[in-house]
Scaffold this active site. Structure first.
Site, PDB file in Angstrom:
ATOM      1  CB  THR A   1      22.101  17.706  -5.789  1.00  0.00           C
ATOM      2  OG1 THR A   1      21.841  17.109  -7.061  1.00  0.00           O
ATOM      3  CG2 THR A   1      21.272  17.026  -4.719  1.00  0.00           C
TER       4      THR A   1
ATOM      5  CG  HIS B   1      12.307  26.311  -2.272  1.00  0.00           C
ATOM      6  ND1 HIS B   1      12.915  27.292  -1.502  1.00  0.00           N
ATOM      7  CD2 HIS B   1      13.087  26.163  -3.368  1.00  0.00           C
ATOM      8  CE1 HIS B   1      14.015  27.705  -2.112  1.00  0.00           C
ATOM      9  NE2 HIS B   1      14.142  27.034  -3.245  1.00  0.00           N
TER      10      HIS B   1
ATOM     11  CE  LYS C   1      15.158  23.522  -1.264  1.00  0.00           C
ATOM     12  NZ  LYS C   1      15.997  22.854  -2.289  1.00  0.00           N
TER      13      LYS C   1
ATOM     14  N   GLY D   1      19.705  25.606  -0.419  1.00  0.00           N
ATOM     15  CA  GLY D   1      21.119  25.902  -0.613  1.00  0.00           C
ATOM     16  C   GLY D   1      21.347  27.362  -0.930  1.00  0.00           C
TER      17      GLY D   1
END
Length: 255
Positions: free
Chosen positions: A90, A145, A149, A155
């Site tokens: 995560t 993405h 998201k 990240g």
């Protein structure tokens, strides 16, 4: 057998993690954790289901976390305090939160991993980008993405920028007199590195690192077409992390 808990088991990545653990000869899925009531996941009768963090009381070795940014910090602290080695996919942890988790892990002498990306190609992209930045310090990052998201930038993109910033002089790129006629059109700024986040249906996870120099350019790109590609990295982490006594950041530390 390595006893595993999967947190966020109802999510897209969590479901993949559950299946990977179930199919791995060396893993035992002892519990799953998720606040959602409905699930399409088939679980063995021996696998316990928990809806509240404080209710979790089970013998386990590793905590796999694919939850949400707002929950991951408390989840990770819970795991470490209960002796579960966290394997965290995560994103959204702040630098201060990572530092606190590192200290807690060191105090407990417990291994753990925070990985912005479990894909081998993504790990290679970050390493290649850091090498290129030594010779081509002007760079921008575009991450792409799916439109569900939660966090931006990803990240992986943020980790890429941090790795690049370690090897290049900190400086502002582009025309110092430039003016945005549309707010934020130049993207986010990390130590002078511009990061652009694209969110569209149909995408999964993609990153492009663009370097520019006088008379030449270099583009490094990574594409994820199926979330299953992350599971080989997750499996490696689960297999190895209990041999460590500290919290690591980046899958490359285990490869």
């Amino acid at each position: 057998m390595t006893k595993v808990i999967v947190a966020g088991y109802n999510g897209k990545m969590g479901q993949k993690a559950v299946k990977m653990v179930q199919q791995h000869d060396g893993f035992d899925l002892v519990a799953v954790y998720g606040i959602e009531e409905e699930t399409s996941i088939e679980l063995d009768s021996s696998t316990k289901i928990f809806r509240k963090l404080d209710d979790i009381d089970v013998d386990a070795d590793v905590w796999i976390d694919f939850t949400v940014p707002s929950a991951v910090f408390e989840n990770a602290k819970f795991a470490i305090n209960h002796g579960y080695s966290p394997v965290i996919g995560t994103t959204g942890l702040t630098d201060d939160q990572v530092a606190e988790l590192k200290q807690l892990s060191a105090d407990k002498k417990l291994g753990g991993l925070i990985a912005p990306n479990f894909g081998i190609s993504a790990v290679l992209l970050m390493q290649f980008a850091q090498q290129a930045a030594k010779y081509m310090p002007d760079v921008e990052i575009i991450e792409m993405h799916h439109d569900q998201k939660v966090d931006a930038p990803s990240g992986t993109a943020l980790s890429t920028a941090k790795l690049i910033s370690e090897v290049r002089p900190s400086h502002e790129q582009g025309n110092p007199a430039e003016k945005e006629t549309l707010a934020n059109v130049r993207g986010g700024d990390y130590d002078g590195i511009r990061i652009h986040a694209v969110r569209l249906p149909g995408l999964i996870a993609h990153e492009q690192v663009m370097f520019g120099s006088l008379g030449e350019g270099l583009t490094i790109r990574q594409d994820t077409f199926d979330r299953q590609s992350f599971m080989s990295g997750v499996a490696v982490a689960v297999e190895k992390i209990t041999d460590y006594h500290e919290l690591l950041v980046g899958l490359e530390n285990l490869l």
